[in-house]
Design a protein around this motif. Structure first.
Motif, short mmCIF file in Angstrom:
data_model
loop_
_atom_site.label_atom_id
_atom_site.label_comp_id
_atom_site.label_asym_id
_atom_site.label_seq_id
_atom_site.Cartn_x
_atom_site.Cartn_y
_atom_site.Cartn_z
N ARG A 78 0.83 -1.21 0.00
CA ARG A 78 0.00 0.00 0.00
C ARG A 78 0.87 1.26 0.00
O ARG A 78 0.57 2.23 -0.69
N GLN A 79 1.96 1.23 0.76
CA GLN A 79 2.87 2.39 0.80
C GLN A 79 3.57 2.57 -0.56
O GLN A 79 3.74 3.69 -1.03
N GLU A 81 2.29 1.59 -3.45
CA GLU A 81 1.25 2.07 -4.38
C GLU A 81 1.11 3.59 -4.26
O GLU A 81 1.03 4.30 -5.27
N GLU A 82 1.09 4.08 -3.02
CA GLU A 82 0.91 5.52 -2.80
C GLU A 82 2.11 6.31 -3.33
O GLU A 82 1.95 7.38 -3.93
N ALA A 83 3.31 5.76 -3.13
CA ALA A 83 4.53 6.45 -3.59
C ALA A 83 4.59 6.50 -5.11
O ALA A 83 4.95 7.53 -5.69
N ASP A 86 0.31 7.33 -6.45
CA ASP A 86 -0.45 8.38 -5.75
C ASP A 86 -1.88 7.93 -5.44
O ASP A 86 -2.80 8.76 -5.37
N MET A 87 -2.08 6.63 -5.32
CA MET A 87 -3.35 6.05 -4.89
C MET A 87 -3.03 4.66 -4.37
O MET A 87 -1.89 4.19 -4.53
N ASN A 88 -4.00 4.00 -3.74
CA ASN A 88 -3.71 2.64 -3.26
C ASN A 88 -4.86 1.69 -3.59
O ASN A 88 -5.92 2.12 -4.06
N HIS A 89 -4.61 0.40 -3.33
CA HIS A 89 -5.59 -0.63 -3.71
C HIS A 89 -6.91 -0.48 -2.97
O HIS A 89 -7.95 -0.93 -3.45
N THR A 91 -8.50 2.44 -2.24
CA THR A 91 -9.27 3.44 -2.97
C THR A 91 -9.75 2.88 -4.31
O THR A 91 -10.92 3.05 -4.68
#
Length: 185
Positions: A78-79, A81-83, A86-89, A91
């Motif tokens: 998740r971290q 994905e965000e990096a 700019d979104m994660n699984h 959302t």
């Protein structure tokens, strides 16, 4: 019959489904402690990581970069994905779930299963959060992480479940998980 072995792009989809089914089985067993509907908990557990599948299948090259980032930085998926995205699984899974007109309780579990304080407060989110960690601890399937996310003590407290009670149910969770996973090679 069984599902054909299918490795999507970066994630092993069969292993991800096994993790999803183990989370579903765990959620169903844990729901009984909290007066939740076990079938709703099972469904929420089954679908909690659907965003990972959507990302891996539809954004393959981007997701390859996510996996590289996860490995290089030894962080949670998740971290990464965000990096990278700019979104994660969570959302993305909730966005897909809205398209599919899933019930609000299931959508909230998909979107907030990593949140220590779901808003609004939700026992289904808490159960799926705990169930996800239990499934990872049992090492059934593969959620795509090399690390186990922290277990929220607050979620356990809100559910009124002790670690000891979870320990007493592990054999039942493993059995149910094996029975529902039987069709995945």
């Amino acid at each position: 019959g069984s599902l054909p072995p299918h490795k999507a792009n970066c994630l092993d989809l069969a292993a991800l489904w096994r993790h999803a089914l183990a989370t579903a089985a765990s959620a169903k067993v844990l729901a009984r402690f909290s007066g939740l509907d076990p079938e709703t908990a099972f469904t929420a557990g089954l679908l909690h990581d659907v965003g990972k599948m959507v990302l891996d299948i539809h954004f393959a090259s981007d997701y390859a970069a996510v996996i590289r980032y996860r490995d290089e930085h030894d962080c949670l998926l998740r971290q990464a994905e965000e990096a990278v995205l700019d979104m994660n699984h969570c959302t993305v899974g909730a966005m897909a779930g809205r398209k599919w007109r899933l019930p609000q309780t299931i959508l909230q579990a998909i979107e907030q299963h990593h949140d220590a304080e779901p808003s609004p407060p939700s026992k289904i989110v808490d159960v799926v959060h705990v169930a996800d960690i239990v499934a990872r601890g049992l090492e059934i399937g593969d959620g795509g992480d090399t690390l186990i996310p922290p277990l929220s003590a607050a979620a356990l407290a809100r559910l009124g479940i002790t670690p000891g009670q979870i320990g007493e149910r592990l054999a039942e969770i493993e059995l149910l998980s094996a029975s529902v996973s039987a069709f995945i090679d």
